[in-house]
Design an enzyme around this catalytic site. Structure first.
Site, short mmCIF file in Angstrom:
data_model
loop_
_atom_site.label_atom_id
_atom_site.label_comp_id
_atom_site.label_asym_id
_atom_site.label_seq_id
_atom_site.Cartn_x
_atom_site.Cartn_y
_atom_site.Cartn_z
N LYS A 53 0.83 -1.20 0.00
CA LYS A 53 0.00 0.00 0.00
C LYS A 53 0.87 1.26 0.00
O LYS A 53 0.60 2.23 -0.71
CB LYS A 53 -0.95 -0.01 1.21
N GLN A 97 -4.57 -1.15 9.53
CA GLN A 97 -4.60 -2.51 8.98
C GLN A 97 -5.26 -3.47 9.98
O GLN A 97 -4.94 -3.47 11.16
CB GLN A 97 -3.15 -2.95 8.67
N ASP A 120 -10.62 3.51 3.62
CA ASP A 120 -11.01 2.08 3.59
C ASP A 120 -12.52 1.94 3.38
O ASP A 120 -13.00 0.87 3.02
CB ASP A 120 -10.69 1.45 4.96
#
Ligand code: GUN
Length: 284
Positions: A53, A97, A120
């Site tokens: 990422k 995460q 997200d």
């Protein structure tokens, strides 16, 4: 029939190039887009994901920060870190995460991320916006699946879509996006007694269970679009999806491979959400 393969790597590359152009334009106006990724603990898969990422951001000319924390960090300390990033004008997107260590409530952490930086798409505000058709960040995996389906050129209005899986991060938002595209949507899950009864009627099937061979050739309508979100290992340790690719590709019209289908698109849509967040911030 032999299905057309939907190439997620090629589409993700095109999207990354578009994001890079948008990032260059924003940077030229003095607003370099920035993503912060928080990793707690040493989970090996998570370490690989976050590394990608951060590298993706840099490849598109965006600023990125990777914050690593020991698994022993307290929930309060982690929430304070998220709050600090909410207040940081150089950061437009925040991703914590998952999974987190057991002593930290992921819902509390997600709720602490500013909805304006929720790239997200996991915040209740983002999920609620999707539910009522308001603008908001879409969860990256289902958003990427919609882009993959779009490449087939098939008009979704009136089509029957079956989503297998009901997670908050994939199954539920996927069903809402397909509904928004005017599909008739069925959500199947572990409590569905006969999955094939539903999938055999489907023009579009999205498999997001996390178990291989959930969808086999006898369960697919000829010509259907099959999107495989699964990431599993077969007996030889090779990466595979939820779909029996060899069998289903003989029946489906379109299919995504694993690897090279949904995975690269999830990463690409995170970049899209981040540039979107930065553009909105710059406009204010
Ligand atoms: N863990 C596995 N996939 C994801 C993701 O897309 N976002 C976050 N935050 N954690 C994950």
């Amino acid at each position: 029939m032999t299905a057309n393969i939907i190439d997620g790597n090629a589409l993700a590359k095109k999207i990354r190039a578009e994001v890079a152009d948008r990032a260059a334009a924003l940077t030229a106006r003095g607003h370099k887009p920035g993503l912060a990724v928080i990793l707690v603990g040493e989970d090996p898969a998570s370490q690989v994901y976050v590394k990608h990422k951060v590298a993706d951001c840099e490849g598109c000319g965006m600023h990125s920060v990777l914050e690593r924390h020991d698994a022993s960090i307290s929930e309060g300390e982690l929430l304070a870190r998220v709050a600090a990033l909410n207040a940081d004008p150089a950061i437009h997107g925040i991703l914590v995460q998952m999974p987190l260590p057991k002593h930290i409530d992921p819902h509390k952490v997600i709720a602490t991320i500013s909805p304006l930086k929720d790239v997200d798409g996991f915040h209740i505000a983002s999920a609620g916006a999707l539910m009522v058709g308001q603008p908001g960040f879409k969860a990256c995996t289902p958003y990427g699946c919609m882009k993959l389906i779009e490449t087939t050129g098939i008009a979704l209005k009136g089509k029957h879509a079956v989503v297998i899986g009901r997670s908050n991060t994939v199954g539920k938002p996927m069903a809402l996006l397909l509904l928004q595209a005017n599909c008739t949507v069925t959500i199947c899950h572990s409590g569905t007694p006969d999955l094939g009864v539903h999938t055999r009627l489907a023009d579009v099937v999205v498999a997001a269970v996390g178990r291989r061979n959930v969808l086999t050739a006898d369960m697919v309508k000829p010509g259907a679009v099959v999107i495989d979100v699964g990431m599993n290992r077969n007996d030889e340790g090779k990466l595979c999806g939820d779909v029996d690719f060899a069998g289903v590709s003989q029946v489906a019209g379109w299919i995504t491979p694993v690897p090279g289908g949904v995975g690269p698109m999830t990463r690409a849509m995170l970049l899209v959400n981040t540039i979107e967040a930065a553009e909105r911030a710059a406009a204010n």
